[in-house]
Design a protein around this motif. Structure first.
Motif, PDB file in Angstrom:
ATOM      1  N   LYS A  84      33.134  48.496  43.419  1.00  0.00           N
ATOM      2  CA  LYS A  84      33.189  48.722  41.981  1.00  0.00           C
ATOM      3  C   LYS A  84      32.025  48.026  41.274  1.00  0.00           C
ATOM      4  O   LYS A  84      31.617  46.931  41.646  1.00  0.00           O
ATOM      5  N   ASP A  85      31.515  48.689  40.252  1.00  0.00           N
ATOM      6  CA  ASP A  85      30.446  48.141  39.410  1.00  0.00           C
ATOM      7  C   ASP A  85      29.154  47.872  40.184  1.00  0.00           C
ATOM      8  O   ASP A  85      28.317  47.076  39.753  1.00  0.00           O
ATOM      9  N   TYR A  86      28.989  48.532  41.340  1.00  0.00           N
ATOM     10  CA  TYR A  86      27.748  48.360  42.112  1.00  0.00           C
ATOM     11  C   TYR A  86      26.603  49.052  41.392  1.00  0.00           C
ATOM     12  O   TYR A  86      26.726  50.193  40.937  1.00  0.00           O
ATOM     13  N   VAL A  87      25.470  48.365  41.276  1.00  0.00           N
ATOM     14  CA  VAL A  87      24.265  48.934  40.669  1.00  0.00           C
ATOM     15  C   VAL A  87      23.189  48.997  41.750  1.00  0.00           C
ATOM     16  O   VAL A  87      22.790  47.967  42.303  1.00  0.00           O
ATOM     17  N   LEU A  88      22.728  50.193  42.055  1.00  0.00           N
ATOM     18  CA  LEU A  88      21.710  50.367  43.089  1.00  0.00           C
ATOM     19  C   LEU A  88      20.351  49.900  42.572  1.00  0.00           C
ATOM     20  O   LEU A  88      19.873  50.364  41.542  1.00  0.00           O
ATOM     21  N   LYS A  89      19.742  48.979  43.301  1.00  0.00           N
ATOM     22  CA  LYS A  89      18.386  48.532  43.017  1.00  0.00           C
ATOM     23  C   LYS A  89      17.583  48.644  44.305  1.00  0.00           C
ATOM     24  O   LYS A  89      18.062  48.249  45.372  1.00  0.00           O
ATOM     25  N   ILE A  90      16.369  49.189  44.204  1.00  0.00           N
ATOM     26  CA  ILE A  90      15.564  49.460  45.391  1.00  0.00           C
ATOM     27  C   ILE A  90      14.333  48.553  45.426  1.00  0.00           C
ATOM     28  O   ILE A  90      13.569  48.474  44.455  1.00  0.00           O
ATOM     29  N   ARG A  91      14.144  47.891  46.564  1.00  0.00           N
ATOM     30  CA  ARG A  91      12.969  47.061  46.796  1.00  0.00           C
ATOM     31  C   ARG A  91      12.307  47.557  48.086  1.00  0.00           C
ATOM     32  O   ARG A  91      12.781  48.500  48.723  1.00  0.00           O
ATOM     33  N   TYR A  92      11.230  46.874  48.504  1.00  0.00           N
ATOM     34  CA  TYR A  92      10.599  47.203  49.767  1.00  0.00           C
ATOM     35  C   TYR A  92      10.815  46.109  50.800  1.00  0.00           C
ATOM     36  O   TYR A  92      10.630  44.922  50.525  1.00  0.00           O
ATOM     37  N   GLY A  93      11.223  46.541  52.006  1.00  0.00           N
ATOM     38  CA  GLY A  93      11.080  45.745  53.213  1.00  0.00           C
ATOM     39  C   GLY A  93       9.982  46.466  53.970  1.00  0.00           C
ATOM     40  O   GLY A  93       8.888  46.677  53.459  1.00  0.00           O
ATOM     41  N   LEU A  94      10.286  46.904  55.184  1.00  0.00           N
ATOM     42  CA  LEU A  94       9.396  47.857  55.831  1.00  0.00           C
ATOM     43  C   LEU A  94       9.569  49.206  55.155  1.00  0.00           C
ATOM     44  O   LEU A  94       8.628  49.983  54.995  1.00  0.00           O
TER      45      LEU A  94
END
Length: 500
Positions: free
Chosen positions: A470-480
């Motif tokens: 619940k209430d999860y907000v997708l945030k995208i970063r870089y690894g490989l």
């Protein structure tokens, strides 16, 4: 005298890291948009996008939002290099005609990851790359890979049943869970061995991979790396650098012993019987008489390439498909309904899943772990879409920009699987959908990835009712790869009594 030398060094530094790059930056910015900050421009921009929009790629994904003002490129800097991210379909089309010839992988980031990938297919070039691609290609033909389907199903069943029997169904990290499956699939397809009982330093190999990639990704952000590259890390100045290097060497040595043992076993079988029962990459290399052209080091590098590349990319793709489907009740129910329908119709195969295929394509379009190419350095002046690109410029094909182009896709920033079922995407122009790259160096494992993804998704929606956090907000970063900042956690409830 010392003061003069200091000023001289500072002057040289300012010229190569500030003045010269800034002049080149301005020369290309007129064709699109750009951002410049001494030494760390790309990092500053990505961190800003992550903080402001929750996505390091936000600005590139939205660069074509205004159809009346389409941009050909986004220009930025990293170190002393100017990097051009190609964001228009016409630029990307020309780009792929040069890859492998006048464009070669830039080593700024990749030199650190090469410590684990070695000189496998991703990082080899010239005749060596051509020969290796030719030797490995038969093992990735679609017809051969279809024979792996039953093994992939068994692996998926085994992992999912283990989670159920151990009651590990609350706050499940989906990417980690699926990595357990994809790592076993790649290992089995390469060596014909089960990965189930193989442990490295008390942990699963999937865990070891995650640890290595996370550590290598973190190192390229260090100031010493920005200034001196991987040579700085190899000096072992800091304890954490020495520890990672030791871990890497032990990990590769561990795999090398497995390869040698398996190669000897299969070669002995072939000498004694004239055939090999197990169908895997290694057995094909032996039967095709190509094994003699590959050293144990070559085999190790390519196993690392397939193992890490195949594990990470496919697990992220599957996990993100689950995430996107679970954000929409209608899509969720359609997916489960299709799975249930095809289970009842024995005349159908797992390949006959039109809505699931649409979900996979839409995930590849909107998120795809391969939606940008490796950075490529220009080795001689070239012309792309009538624009002269000078030697030593770094180019990246940013397919994300094309996949989000409103002139190509309706509602480009929305997850809409139905676009792959109706007429909307029937007549896409060439290079409008490139989730596995294009040209000579397209992804050799794409058929395996699609078969895996379809089977594991089918199993997942058959086994479980899925409740997202619940209430999860997708945030995208870089690894490989592009990856969620916070783990994708789900609660799982078995739909059937699978243990019986």
């Amino acid at each position: 005298m010392i003061i003069y030398l200091i000023f001289l060094v500072l002057g040289i530094y300012c010229y190569y890291y500030l003045i010269k790059p800034f002049k080149i930056f301005n020369r290309y910015k007129k064709y699109g948009e750009g951002f410049f900050f001494p030494l760390i421009g790309e990092f500053i921009l990505q961190n800003s996008c992550l903080e402001k929009f929750g996505d390091v790629d936000y600005i590139y994904k939205h660069i074509n939002d205004n159809p009346a003002n389409q941009k050909k490129m986004f220009v930025e800097n990293i170190g002393k290099n100017i990097k051009i991210k190609l964001t228009s379909i016409d630029m990307i089309k020309d780009f792929y005609s040069y890859v492998g010839d006048q464009l070669t992988i830039d080593t700024f980031y990749t030199q650190n990851f090469k410590r684990i990938f070695g000189n496998g297919l991703v990082f080899s070039s010239g005749e060596k790359w051509k020969n290796m691609r030719r030797m490995f290609s038969p093992a990735f033909h679609f017809e051969y890979l279809k024979n792996l389907s039953s093994s992939i199903e068994k692996i998926a069943d085994q992992v999912l049943l283990e989670y159920i029997s151990q009651n590990r169904l609350h706050d499940v990290n989906i990417i980690s869970m699926i990595s357990e499956m994809t790592s076993q699939v790649v290992f089995f397809s390469f060596l014909g061995n089960s990965l189930q009982d193989i442990i490295f330093q008390g942990k699963s190999l999937a865990f070891a991979i995650t640890h290595i990639l996370s550590a290598l990704s973190g190192q390229v952000m260090e100031l010493g790396y920005l200034l001196f590259g991987a040579k700085y890390l190899k000096l072992g100045i800091f304890k954490q650098h020495r520890e990672l290097e030791n871990y890497l060497q032990e990990f590769k040595s561990f795999f090398l012993d497995i390869i040698k043992s398996k190669k000897e076993e299969l070669q002995k079988e072939y000498r004694e019987t004239g055939d090999i029962k197990q169908n895997c990459v290694l057995s094909i290399l032996i039967k095709e008489n190509n094994i003699q052209n590959l050293s144990d080091s070559d085999l190790l590098d390519n196993l690392m390439t397939f193992f890490i590349g195949g594990t990470d990319t496919t697990s992220h793709l599957i996990a993100m498909a689950i995430y996107y489907v679970c954000q929409n009740e209608h899509y969720y129910r359609m997916t489960q309904k299709e799975v249930d329908y095809y289970k009842q119709d024995t005349s159908k195969s797992i390949q006959d899943l039109p809505f699931m295929d649409a979900v996979i394509n839409e995930t590849l379009r909107i998120y795809g772990p391969g939606n940008k190419s490796f950075d490529q350095k220009v080795t001689e002046d070239i012309t792309i879409n009538n624009i002269k690109i000078e030697k030593d410029i770094v180019l990246t094909s940013y397919v994300n920009s094309v996949h989000r182009d409103p002139q190509i896709y309706k509602e480009p920033h929305s997850f809409r699987p139905q676009r792959w079922i109706n007429e909307e995407t029937k007549y896409l122009p060439p290079f409008a959908f490139l989730p596995f790259s294009s040209g000579k160096k397209n992804c050799i494992g794409q058929h395996l990835a699609m078969i895996e993804t379809r089977i594991i998704l089918f199993k997942f929606f058959d086994y479980f009712d899925i409740e997202p956090q619940k209430d999860y907000v997708l945030k995208i970063r870089y690894g490989l790869l592009p990856e969620p900042v916070n783990p994708l956690l789900f609660n799982l409830k078995p739909r059937h009594n699978k243990l019986n």
